[in-house]
Design a protein around this motif. Structure first.
Motif, mmCIF file in Angstrom:
data_model
loop_
_atom_site.group_PDB
_atom_site.id
_atom_site.type_symbol
_atom_site.label_atom_id
_atom_site.label_comp_id
_atom_site.label_asym_id
_atom_site.label_seq_id
_atom_site.Cartn_x
_atom_site.Cartn_y
_atom_site.Cartn_z
ATOM 1 N N TYR A 4 0.847 -1.195 0.000
ATOM 2 C CA TYR A 4 0.000 0.000 0.000
ATOM 3 C C TYR A 4 0.885 1.249 0.000
ATOM 4 C CZ TYR A 4 -3.422 3.419 1.606
ATOM 5 O OH TYR A 4 -4.226 4.523 1.719
ATOM 6 N N ASP A 5 0.536 2.237 -0.842
ATOM 7 C CA ASP A 5 1.303 3.482 -0.937
ATOM 8 C C ASP A 5 0.573 4.580 -0.155
ATOM 9 O OD1 ASP A 5 2.597 5.803 -1.597
ATOM 10 O OD2 ASP A 5 2.225 5.669 -3.759
ATOM 11 N N ASP A 6 1.169 5.037 0.932
ATOM 12 C CA ASP A 6 0.548 6.065 1.780
ATOM 13 C C ASP A 6 0.390 7.406 1.077
ATOM 14 O OD1 ASP A 6 -0.169 5.172 4.434
ATOM 15 O OD2 ASP A 6 1.945 4.668 4.679
ATOM 16 N N ASN A 7 1.013 7.566 -0.073
ATOM 17 C CA ASN A 7 0.918 8.846 -0.789
ATOM 18 C C ASN A 7 -0.089 8.831 -1.920
ATOM 19 O OD1 ASN A 7 2.696 10.466 0.689
ATOM 20 N ND2 ASN A 7 4.422 9.329 -0.184
ATOM 21 N N ASN A 8 -0.963 7.806 -1.992
ATOM 22 C CA ASN A 8 -1.989 7.836 -3.040
ATOM 23 C C ASN A 8 -2.996 8.942 -2.728
ATOM 24 O OD1 ASN A 8 -4.708 6.638 -2.010
ATOM 25 N ND2 ASN A 8 -3.152 5.263 -1.156
ATOM 26 N N ILE A 9 -3.719 9.380 -3.775
ATOM 27 C CA ILE A 9 -4.599 10.556 -3.654
ATOM 28 C C ILE A 9 -5.656 10.369 -2.569
ATOM 29 C CG2 ILE A 9 -6.396 11.863 -4.871
ATOM 30 C CD1 ILE A 9 -4.763 11.437 -7.432
ATOM 31 N N PHE A 10 -6.229 9.177 -2.478
ATOM 32 C CA PHE A 10 -7.311 8.994 -1.501
ATOM 33 C C PHE A 10 -6.771 8.950 -0.072
ATOM 34 C CE2 PHE A 10 -10.231 6.856 -4.887
ATOM 35 C CZ PHE A 10 -10.310 8.075 -5.547
ATOM 36 N N ALA A 11 -5.533 8.462 0.115
ATOM 37 C CA ALA A 11 -4.907 8.521 1.444
ATOM 38 C C ALA A 11 -4.738 9.983 1.862
ATOM 39 C CB ALA A 11 -3.557 7.806 1.423
ATOM 40 N N LYS A 12 -4.382 10.832 0.895
ATOM 41 C CA LYS A 12 -4.210 12.264 1.197
ATOM 42 C C LYS A 12 -5.555 12.910 1.521
ATOM 43 C CE LYS A 12 0.044 12.863 -1.408
ATOM 44 N NZ LYS A 12 0.728 13.469 -2.551
ATOM 45 N N ILE A 13 -6.613 12.503 0.809
ATOM 46 C CA ILE A 13 -7.958 13.010 1.125
ATOM 47 C C ILE A 13 -8.351 12.569 2.539
ATOM 48 C CG2 ILE A 13 -10.413 12.710 0.556
ATOM 49 C CD1 ILE A 13 -9.604 12.858 -2.418
ATOM 50 N N LEU A 14 -8.086 11.302 2.884
ATOM 51 C CA LEU A 14 -8.430 10.803 4.227
ATOM 52 C C LEU A 14 -7.693 11.575 5.319
ATOM 53 C CD1 LEU A 14 -8.478 6.919 3.839
ATOM 54 C CD2 LEU A 14 -10.362 8.339 4.683
ATOM 55 N N ARG A 15 -6.462 11.964 5.058
ATOM 56 C CA ARG A 15 -5.679 12.713 6.054
ATOM 57 C C ARG A 15 -6.015 14.196 6.051
ATOM 58 N NH1 ARG A 15 -1.269 9.292 4.129
ATOM 59 N NH2 ARG A 15 -0.450 10.999 2.877
ATOM 60 N N GLY A 16 -6.885 14.622 5.117
ATOM 61 C CA GLY A 16 -7.257 16.040 5.041
ATOM 62 C C GLY A 16 -6.215 16.886 4.334
ATOM 63 N N GLU A 17 -5.282 16.238 3.632
ATOM 64 C CA GLU A 17 -4.234 16.995 2.933
ATOM 65 C C GLU A 17 -4.709 17.475 1.566
ATOM 66 O OE1 GLU A 17 -0.871 14.152 5.051
ATOM 67 O OE2 GLU A 17 -0.947 14.225 2.870
#
Ligand code: 5GP
Length: 139
Positions: A4-17
């Motif tokens: 799993y890549d923590d820098n994918n777009i949806f991971a960034k959306i989940l983190r509020g970035e």
């Protein structure tokens, strides 16, 4: 299996970035408007748990995700006054997956209205806001 890549777009959306037009959130899932919708009211449902796709998601996380997707699907159908729904999940590049955080596409459908092709064109933000408000009001 690919990690799993923590820098994918949806991971960034989940983190509020990165921003999203949210329609629903609970302890397990987040649902928001697809910015390149293939139908009016096209919503994505993602788990808060980390998984690339159907192949690596933990069974309990998948149960929570599909339960969330069902809840969102009902609100999408009601809020968009749709006649039906198409629900899609793509796994791996050959399966059509572009963003590697598992998601379900919830697509409202009307008789005689075809899905639009995935052109990469972004929908006007005002349209997404209008449809999101309709869907949020239907929970
Ligand atoms: P898939 O990985 O299942 O092929 O599709 C990914 C989906 O995410 C596409 O329908 C695309 O329009 C959508 N998408 C890609 N980037 C973003 C983004 O930054 N925000 C939102 N809301 N949707 C996105």
């Amino acid at each position: 299996m690919t990690a799993y890549d923590d820098n994918n777009i949806f991971a960034k959306i989940l983190r509020g970035e990165l921003p999203c037009e949210k329609v629903y959130e609970d302890d397990h899932v987040l649902a928001f408007m697809d910015i390149m919708p293939r139908a009016d009211g096209h919503v994505l449902v993602i788990p808060k748990a980390k998984a690339r796709n159907i192949l690596d998601i933990a069974p309990d996380d998948l149960k929570n995700l599909i339960a969330g997707a069902q809840k969102v699907a009902k609100a999408v159908k009601a809020g968009m006054k749709a006649e039906g729904l198409t629900i899609q999940q793509f796994s791996e590049q050959a399966g059509g997956q572009i963003v590697f955080h598992i998601h379900f596409h919830i697509l409202p459908r009307w008789d005689g209205v075809a899905l639009r092709p995935h052109t990469g064109a972004m929908a006007p933000a005002d349209d997404l806001k209008t449809f999101a408000a309709q869907i949020r009001a239907a929970f």
